[in-house]
Scaffold this motif. Sequence first.
Motif, mmCIF file in Angstrom:
data_model
loop_
_atom_site.group_PDB
_atom_site.id
_atom_site.type_symbol
_atom_site.label_atom_id
_atom_site.label_comp_id
_atom_site.label_asym_id
_atom_site.label_seq_id
_atom_site.Cartn_x
_atom_site.Cartn_y
_atom_site.Cartn_z
ATOM 1 N N THR C 115 1.016 -1.214 -0.102
ATOM 2 C CA THR C 115 0.199 -0.149 -0.164
ATOM 3 C C THR C 115 0.943 1.153 0.029
ATOM 4 O OG1 THR C 115 -1.539 -1.201 1.427
ATOM 5 C CG2 THR C 115 -1.875 1.151 1.100
ATOM 6 N N VAL C 169 -3.081 -8.492 4.034
ATOM 7 C CA VAL C 169 -3.557 -7.406 4.678
ATOM 8 C C VAL C 169 -4.405 -8.211 5.938
ATOM 9 C CG1 VAL C 169 -5.003 -5.382 4.823
ATOM 10 C CG2 VAL C 169 -3.403 -6.020 2.872
ATOM 11 N N ALA D 111 -10.195 0.968 4.859
ATOM 12 C CA ALA D 111 -9.221 0.118 5.312
ATOM 13 C C ALA D 111 -8.302 0.791 6.461
ATOM 14 C CB ALA D 111 -8.414 -0.316 4.342
ATOM 15 N N THR D 115 -7.925 -0.688 9.660
ATOM 16 C CA THR D 115 -6.473 -0.927 10.044
ATOM 17 C C THR D 115 -5.925 0.083 11.175
ATOM 18 O OG1 THR D 115 -5.837 -1.621 7.858
ATOM 19 C CG2 THR D 115 -4.307 -0.992 9.285
ATOM 20 N N TYR D 165 -12.873 -7.892 4.457
ATOM 21 C CA TYR D 165 -11.965 -6.777 4.788
ATOM 22 C C TYR D 165 -10.679 -6.943 3.775
ATOM 23 C CZ TYR D 165 -8.024 -4.514 7.017
ATOM 24 O OH TYR D 165 -7.055 -3.475 7.208
ATOM 25 N N VAL D 169 -9.715 -3.907 1.171
ATOM 26 C CA VAL D 169 -8.249 -3.154 0.987
ATOM 27 C C VAL D 169 -7.853 -3.383 -0.344
ATOM 28 C CG1 VAL D 169 -5.970 -3.288 1.760
ATOM 29 C CG2 VAL D 169 -7.855 -3.688 3.285
ATOM 30 N N HIS D 173 -6.570 -0.609 -2.900
ATOM 31 C CA HIS D 173 -5.135 -0.412 -3.318
ATOM 32 C C HIS D 173 -4.961 -0.890 -4.732
ATOM 33 C CE1 HIS D 173 -0.977 -0.965 -2.941
ATOM 34 N NE2 HIS D 173 -1.104 -2.132 -3.560
#
Lengths: 195, 195, 195, 195
Positions: C115, C169, D111, D115, D165, D169, D173
Motif C-alpha cells: 500500500t 492484509v 481500510a 487498520t 476486509y 483493502v 489498493h
Amino acid sequence: MVTAKPSQDRPLRADAQRNRARLLAAAETVFATSGLAVPIEEVAKAAGVGVGTVYRHFPNKEALFEAIVIARTRRLADQTRALVEDGDPHTALFEIVDRVVGEAAVKKDFADALTAAGRDVKSTDEMTEASADMRAALADLLAAGQRVGVVTEDVTIAELFSLLYGLCVAAEHYNWDGMQRARAVTLTFNGLGPR
Amino acid sequence: MVTAKPSQDRPLRADAQRNRARLLAAAETVFATSGLAVPIEEVAKAAGVGVGTVYRHFPNKEALFEAIVIARTRRLADQTRALVEDGDPHTALFEIVDRVVGEAAVKKDFADALTAAGRDVKSTDEMTEASADMRAALADLLAAGQRVGVVTEDVTIAELFSLLYGLCVAAEHYNWDGMQRARAVTLTFNGLGPR
Amino acid sequence: MVTAKPSQDRPLRADAQRNRARLLAAAETVFATSGLAVPIEEVAKAAGVGVGTVYRHFPNKEALFEAIVIARTRRLADQTRALVEDGDPHTALFEIVDRVVGEAAVKKDFADALTAAGRDVKSTDEMTEASADMRAALADLLAAGQRVGVVTEDVTIAELFSLLYGLCVAAEHYNWDGMQRARAVTLTFNGLGPR
Amino acid sequence: MVTAKPSQDRPLRADAQRNRARLLAAAETVFATSGLAVPIEEVAKAAGVGVGTVYRHFPNKEALFEAIVIARTRRLADQTRALVEDGDPHTALFEIVDRVVGEAAVKKDFADALTAAGRDVKSTDEMTEASADMRAALADLLAAGQRVGVVTEDVTIAELFSLLYGLCVAAEHYNWDGMQRARAVTLTFNGLGPR
DNA sequence: GATGAATGAGGGTTCATTCAT
DNA sequence: GATGAATGAACCCTCATTCAT
C-alpha cells in the motif's frame, strides 16, 4: 498604509500586527549581533514569542531575513528622498551618505543584507521594488549633487552605489565612530568632486 | 615559507606536504565558490582526499579557513612589498591597490575572510604576524605615495586600509570587471590626493 | 551476490555492510511494530547505531522504507520461484500463498509496504525490477496451478495478485494463526478452482 | 441518529449541528484524499471553519477520525440490515459485499480506518457498539446466505468478515472498477459456496 | 599517514493543541 | 460559539569531529 474596511476589521490582527513588528525588530538586532547563522529560536526569544510564531509570519528563515532587508531598504529610500527634498543641495549628498553609513555601522546587517552572505536574496517583487526605489532616490540625490557641482558629471549612479556600499561594509567591519566615518566619507567625496 | 625540519624528511612527508598544499588550494576555491558554510567533505573531495586527511592537517574547520586567510595575507604582503621596491612610486600605490582589488573580485573569500563572516578570526600569532606584515607593507606603500605627493600627508594607514577593504568588498559584490575596478580605484585615489 | 575483486577490497566496507544489514532488519521490525511514523531515531536505536549512520546508508526515511520493501519483494520472489521449481505442482500454489500470507502476518509491513501507506513508493528502477520479478514468479506459479487443474484457466495473474494481497492484509490485520490462515487460504482457493 | 436534546434548542445549536456535519464530511474526504497525516487545519479549511471549531466538536484529531469510522460503520450496518430485510436472499450477500467493497474502493479510508494505520482505534463504547452492530447485521446476512445454500454451513462470521476486509483493502489498493470488483467478489463467493 | 564510516548535537520546520479576542 | 494566532514539543536531516581499519 491603507487599512481596508475602516470600521470592524478582523480584531485579532492587532496582536498579530504587533508581533510581526516585534519579530522584525528583534530579528534585525539579533542577525546584526550574531550573524545570519543564529538559530531562529534566538530570534523568537528576543521577540518574546515562540518559534511557531516566527513561522506563522514568515515561511522560513530566508524570508524573515529578506523582510528585514526590504524594510531597511525602504527606510533608507524614504530617508534619502526626504533629504533630497528638504536638505541643502550642497550638503545633502554628504549627509545622506554619512547617515546611511552611520546606520550601517550600527546595524551590522546592512552589508550582510546586500551581500546576502553568499545566498542570493532571491529578487522578490517586493525586494526588486524596494531596490529600485532606493536606487531612484539615490539617483535624484546624485543629480542634485551634480547640479550644484559637488560631484562631477561623469560619476554614475552605479559608481556612487558601489562606493557607498564599500563604505558601509568598512564602517561595519572597522566599527567606525562618527569621526572616522566622517573622515572616510569626506575622503571618498573628495574623489567624486571636481579636481 | 617556513618549512619545518629543513633537511631529510621521510618520503611520506612529501605526500603530506603536497596534500596540505592541495587542501589549501581546494579550500580556497571551494570556500570562494560556495561560501564558508560548505561541508568539510566538499573541500576534501575537491582536494581528492578523505575528510580524515583534512583533520590531520588542520585541527578544525576554522583553522583551515584561517590558514587560507594567512596564506592570502602573506601573498598580498609579499606582492605589496615587491611593488614598493620595484615599482614606480607614482603608480605603485594605484597598481597594488588595483591588483589587490582585482584579486578580491575573483577570490570571493577575501572579504569573507576579513569579515570572517561573523566569527572573528581569532588572532593567532601567525595571523597577527601576517596582518602586521601586510600592514607594514602597506604603510611603506603609503609612505612612498606620500613622498611623491599622490597622497596627502594626513591620510593614515588605517584609512587607506579601510578604503581598500571597502573596495575589495564592492569589487566582489558587484563583480567588477577591470574597467569598473580601475574607475573605482581612480575615484578613490582622487580623494586621497591633494585638492 | 557478486563481490567484485575477490581479494583485497576496501576493508572498511565490511562494517558498513553489516551496519546496512542491521539497519534494514531493525527498520523492518520497528516499522512493522510501530508503523511508518516512528522517529528514525527509534530505528537507529534498534539497530544499535546513531541516526547519522542511518542517513549515511539511506538518503531519507522514504528511501529506507523503500529498501525494505524491495528486499522483501525480492525475498518473496525468490521463495516463490524456489517453490515453483521444487514443489509438487498440486500443492505448490497453496503452499506458497500460505507461506507468503504467513509471513505477512508476522511482518506487519507487507501490506504497509505494498500500500505504501498513502505515499506512493516512487517506482525506483530497483523497485520496478523487484516487482516485475515477483510478478513473473507468481505468473509461473499460476501457470503451474492451471496446468494441473487446481485453478481454472480464466483466473488472471492480476486477480491472483490482488486476492493474495487481500489475504496478506487480512492476515496482518486479524493476526491470524496458522489454522485461521490455512482456512482462509483454502476458502479463497476453492473460489479459484473448478466448480 | 441520536440527536441529543430532542426538542427546543437555541438557534445557534443549529449552526453547531451543521458545522459538525460539515466537519465530518470534510474530514472523510480530506483523510481519504490525503491520508491521516494531513494537518487538522486542512480539514478545517475544507469544512470552511477555523481549527478552533474542530476542537470544539472533537477533543482531538483521533476523536475526529474515530467519529468518521463510527459513522461509516453505522452506515454500513444500516445498509446491510436493509438488504437483509429487503433483498433476495440469493443475491443479498453478494450485493451487500459488492456494495461495501465498492464504497471502500472510493473512500480510501475504510481500510485505513479499520487498520487504523498502526494506531489502534481505541474501542470507545460508541465504536464498540457500532462494530457489534455491523457484525450482527453481517451475521444475519451470513445466516440468510447459509439458509438458501449459497454459503456452506461451516463458514463463520469471522471468516466472512476478514475476507470482506481483504477485498476492501484490495479494492482500494488496486483501484478496482466495477467489473474487476464483481469478478473478485464472485471468485471469493465461489470459495464460500458448496463444492 | 590516509580513509571514510560512525556519531550525535543542533537547527529548520511542522503541526496538534490551547487560548485570547 | 467561532476564529485563527501563539505555543512548543518533536521530527527530519546536516555536518563537524572522532576513530576503527
